[in-house]
Design an enzyme around this catalytic site. Structure first.
Site, mmCIF file in Angstrom:
data_model
loop_
_atom_site.group_PDB
_atom_site.id
_atom_site.type_symbol
_atom_site.label_atom_id
_atom_site.label_comp_id
_atom_site.label_asym_id
_atom_site.label_seq_id
_atom_site.Cartn_x
_atom_site.Cartn_y
_atom_site.Cartn_z
ATOM 1 N N SER A 189 0.814 -1.219 0.000
ATOM 2 C CA SER A 189 0.000 0.000 0.000
ATOM 3 C C SER A 189 0.848 1.270 0.000
ATOM 4 C CB SER A 189 -0.937 0.015 1.205
ATOM 5 O OG SER A 189 -0.176 0.091 2.401
ATOM 6 N N LYS A 231 0.480 4.676 6.889
ATOM 7 C CA LYS A 231 -0.031 5.543 5.824
ATOM 8 C C LYS A 231 0.625 6.915 5.936
ATOM 9 C CE LYS A 231 -2.968 2.248 4.833
ATOM 10 N NZ LYS A 231 -2.816 1.416 3.623
#
Length: 326
Positions: A189, A231
């Site tokens: 990701s 993230k």
């Protein structure tokens, strides 16, 4: 006649002198024998007393020494008295005999004194040797002391080791809890910034003193579980975030200039409409925008500051990419 009588007297004096000398020798021999027997008895008494009561060794030695000195003094006095008694009837006849007797007395007294000092030294040496070679007197005490020291040293070493291990554990806990933590990236990701399998160092201390900044890479738990997401921060508290159908990110209706995205966003998720962030809330996205579960999805949503574990600051491995993370 007078000359014959003088000759007879001189002969008689010589005979008396010889007899007194021989008798004195025999008397001395007899006294020496008696003294030796007395010494033997005293030694036997000492040994018996030592065996019966080991604690009274010093007292017995002093009493035996005083007894020996008294016996020796008595024998010396008796010898002097006997010599004087035997020499009295004979001394009236000749002055030379008196001088000889007095010289012999002084010699005997000196000899007796020398003998006493020599015997006292011998007894002292014998006692010292017995004390030195007595294994029950010194050796057990030394062994006990050595054993005690060894036990004390072992206990000290164990306590020191336990304290050292405890300090190490406390330091590790404080470092992992408040300072930093090592973590591993799983998934894609965050491509191309981070790769699957990268080893990272997470800084947990900075956000206790300052607020997270835009474009920081943070770690937080997914739904308060043991699964952690990594993230990048895009929107800050109080801002309004929106993603247009063309994939452009708007912050407070202004285009965000950034180059972290791997590709243009295809799915805007809940951000297709403006999202206003509350106090201490942050909007996050993965750098691999089309393969990331982030704030665009309701199960993740906005991230509160209290949920942030820390900031990824350093790549530990692979070593070819070791360094600060941007």
């Amino acid at each position: 006649m007078s000359q014959d009588s003088e000759d007879r007297r001189s002969d008689f004096a010589k005979w008396a002198e010889e007899m007194s000398y021989e008798e004195e020798k025999e008397y001395k021999k007899q006294k020496k024998r008696e003294e030796k027997e007395q010494k033997k008895l005293l030694k036997a008494q000492k040994k018996a007393a030592k065996k019966a009561d080991g604690e009274a060794e010093t007292g017995d030695a002093e009493s035996t020494d005083t007894a020996e000195t008294e016996v020796k003094n008595e024998t010396a006095q008796n010898s002097l008295a006997d010599v004087s008694v035997e020499s009295k009837p004979e001394d009236s006849g000749d002055k030379s005999a008196e001088s000889a007797d007095t010289s012999e007395k002084t010699e005997t007294a000196e000899a007796s004194e020398k003998a006493e000092t020599a015997e006292a030294r011998d007894t002292q040496v014998e006692e010292e040797e017995e004390e030195d070679y007595n294994p029950d007197y010194v050796k057990p005490k030394r062994r006990k002391k050595k054993g005690g020291k060894e036990e004390v040293n072992i206990v000290k070493e164990l306590l020191g080791l336990i304290i050292y291990i405890g300090i190490v554990i406390i330091l590790c806990y404080c470092i992992i809890t408040f300072v930093g933590q090592r973590t591993t990236v799983h998934g894609n990701s965050m491509n191309n910034t981070l790769q699957n399998g990268d080893q990272l160092w997470i800084d947990k201390l900075s956000y206790h003193f300052s607020d997270p900044k835009r474009f920081d890479i943070i770690v937080f738990p997914y739904k308060d579980s043991d699964v952690y997401y990594i993230k990048r921060i895009i929107g800050l508290p109080g801002e309004t975030v929106q993603i247009t159908p063309g994939g452009t990110i708007l912050i407070n209706d202004e285009v965000l200039n950034e180059s972290y995205g791997k590709e243009v966003i295809n799915d805007c998720g809940t951000a297709n409409e403006p999202i206003t962030l509350g106090e201490d809330e942050y909007f996050v996205l993965g750098d691999n925008r089309n393969d990331s579960r982030d704030s665009r999805w309701p199960d993740v949503g906005n991230i509160h500051k209290s949920k942030i574990i820390g900031k990824a600051v350093l790549r530990l491995s692979p070593f070819s990419k070791f360094g600060k993370i941007k």
